[in-house]
Design an enzyme around this catalytic site. Structure first.
Site, PDB file in Angstrom:
ATOM      1  N   ARG A 256      50.382  -0.884  -2.800  1.00  0.00           N
ATOM      2  CA  ARG A 256      49.067  -1.477  -3.055  1.00  0.00           C
ATOM      3  C   ARG A 256      48.971  -2.788  -2.298  1.00  0.00           C
ATOM      4  O   ARG A 256      49.921  -3.560  -2.239  1.00  0.00           O
ATOM      5  CB  ARG A 256      48.853  -1.705  -4.554  1.00  0.00           C
ATOM      6  N   ASP A 280      50.429  -0.080   5.222  1.00  0.00           N
ATOM      7  CA  ASP A 280      49.448   0.993   5.087  1.00  0.00           C
ATOM      8  C   ASP A 280      48.349   0.593   4.106  1.00  0.00           C
ATOM      9  O   ASP A 280      47.433   1.367   3.858  1.00  0.00           O
ATOM     10  CB  ASP A 280      50.130   2.274   4.597  1.00  0.00           C
ATOM     11  N   GLU A 285      41.153  -4.237   1.320  1.00  0.00           N
ATOM     12  CA  GLU A 285      40.873  -3.062   2.145  1.00  0.00           C
ATOM     13  C   GLU A 285      39.589  -2.339   1.778  1.00  0.00           C
ATOM     14  O   GLU A 285      39.046  -1.572   2.584  1.00  0.00           O
ATOM     15  CB  GLU A 285      42.036  -2.069   2.060  1.00  0.00           C
ATOM     16  N   HIS A 317      45.643   3.245   4.919  1.00  0.00           N
ATOM     17  CA  HIS A 317      45.951   3.904   3.639  1.00  0.00           C
ATOM     18  C   HIS A 317      46.075   5.419   3.825  1.00  0.00           C
ATOM     19  O   HIS A 317      45.476   6.209   3.089  1.00  0.00           O
ATOM     20  CB  HIS A 317      44.857   3.584   2.613  1.00  0.00           C
ATOM     21  N   PHE A 320      49.557   9.087   2.179  1.00  0.00           N
ATOM     22  CA  PHE A 320      49.493  10.298   1.359  1.00  0.00           C
ATOM     23  C   PHE A 320      48.967  11.502   2.125  1.00  0.00           C
ATOM     24  O   PHE A 320      49.079  12.641   1.658  1.00  0.00           O
ATOM     25  CB  PHE A 320      48.564  10.053   0.161  1.00  0.00           C
TER      26      PHE A 320
END
Length: 360
Positions: A256, A280, A285, A317, A320
């Site tokens: 985070r 990331d 953001e 981000h 994932f």
């Protein structure tokens, strides 16, 4: 039987009751989100999915009026005002299609609706991406790629370090931190671990050692963050903790953004305290990530400054973002919604988990 209906007349047979489908409003969706959910939607005929590209905010929350369930993502605004509008419009379930829920005002949410999440979709996806960031910023691959494409084959400024024999500190040894620790064992590094809830199995199987956070920061050549964001660890990496680190340390953050005080990081990069950073996530953001803003001016001065450093690799981000993770997110979210539709206990209820956080 002339004029009489046959006993086998279809009109005399019991007719199936019409199933009322539960409507779900999905916010902040991208093409890859919609593809993943639509690929599985046929397995959940009781659910009617409606997708919006807009983020969920007080201004867009009224789009969900009449929807019993709303599905949201990491940068949606789920503060008291948004939640109040959703509740007034009839929303009784908030389904987060992510593991984190620091953007949800749980004190408000758990008094108005049920809240569920996806606790683990692919720890290996994030761990492998973190390793990619480490290798890239250490060996300056991002700079080498750009140079060669422009016809510059110079090696000046591309020196890295051998990871073998170095000390890697992992802050947070949940599923992602554990997966990253296992990847790092193959490099022959010394592993230092820090977590409020140590896992002896992780330490034993990775030959890592749990130490106080201050020790980890002082002794690590690489510091990698893998912990959820809580009020207690907001700006875990700040001016004071950066001062504890080795000169030239590599900092990685795929968790985070607000774990790192970005302005303090800028100063540490300028002074050389931080030798490289693979990020990331970014603490502000929400106004930029997941969107194409290439034709607009970046008004966030700290973000703009971070992008100027040649030893910083900042991604949007995306750790994932794998086929497997997207499928797992979609399936778990749909299972959460189906449980609510059928009145079953919610397997991934946040409100049950967060009782110790005084959200009630």
């Amino acid at each position: 039987m002339d004029g009489a209906a046959s006993p086998w007349d279809w009109r005399r047979r019991p007719q199936p009751k019409e199933v009322t489908r539960m409507k779900i409003a999905f916010f902040d969706t991208k093409p890859y989100d919609r593809q993943a959910f639509q690929a599985l939607a046929g397995q959940y005929p009781d659910l009617a999915l409606r997708f919006w590209e807009e983020r969920l905010t007080p201004a867009t929350a009224r789009l969900a009026e009449g929807y019993p369930a709303v599905c949201a993502f990491v940068n949606d605004d789920l503060g008291a005002k948004t939640l109040g509008i959703l509740a007034k419009g009839g929303t009784r379930l908030l389904a987060m299609r992510c593991a984190g829920f620091n953007n949800v005002d749980l004190r408000v949410a758990c008094g108005k609706m049920q809240v569920v999440r996806v606790p683990g979709y692919s720890p290996h996806a994030v761990a492998e991406f973190t390793l990619a960031l480490l290798l890239c910023v250490n060996r300056r691959l991002h700079r080498a790629y750009t140079r060669v494409r422009e016809g510059n084959f110079s090696l000046d400024g591309l020196q890295g370090m051998v990871l073998h024999g170095k000390t890697v500190g992992i802050v947070g040894t949940g599923r992602i931190g554990e997966a990253f620790a296992r990847l790092m064992t193959g490099f022959g590094v010394r592993l230092l671990l820090s977590d409020p809830f140590p896992n002896p199995r992780v330490a034993q199987e990775t030959q890592g050692q749990y130490v106080p956070l201050e020790t980890l920061l002082r002794e690590s050549d690489v510091v990698s963050l893998h912990c959820p964001l809580t009020p207690e660890n907001t700006h875990l990496v700040n001016r004071d903790t950066l001062a504890l680190m080795k000169d030239g340390v590599i900092l990685l953050n795929t968790s985070r953004g607000k774990l790192v005080h970005a302005q303090a990081l800028v100063q540490a990069l300028k002074s050389g305290k931080v030798g490289a950073a693979g990020l990331d996530v970014y603490e502000e953001e929400a106004g930029y990530f997941f969107e194409d803003r290439s034709s607009r001016i970046i008004r966030d001065d700290v973000l703009a400054r971070l992008l100027t450093f040649p030893n910083v690799l900042l991604t949007s981000h995306q750790a994932f973002l794998t086929h497997e993770a997207l499928e797992n997110i979609a399936r778990t979210t749909l299972e959460n919604l189906q449980e609510f539709r059928e009145g079953k206990p919610l397997s991934n209820s946040i409100c049950r988990e967060c009782e110790t956080h005084a959200c009630r």
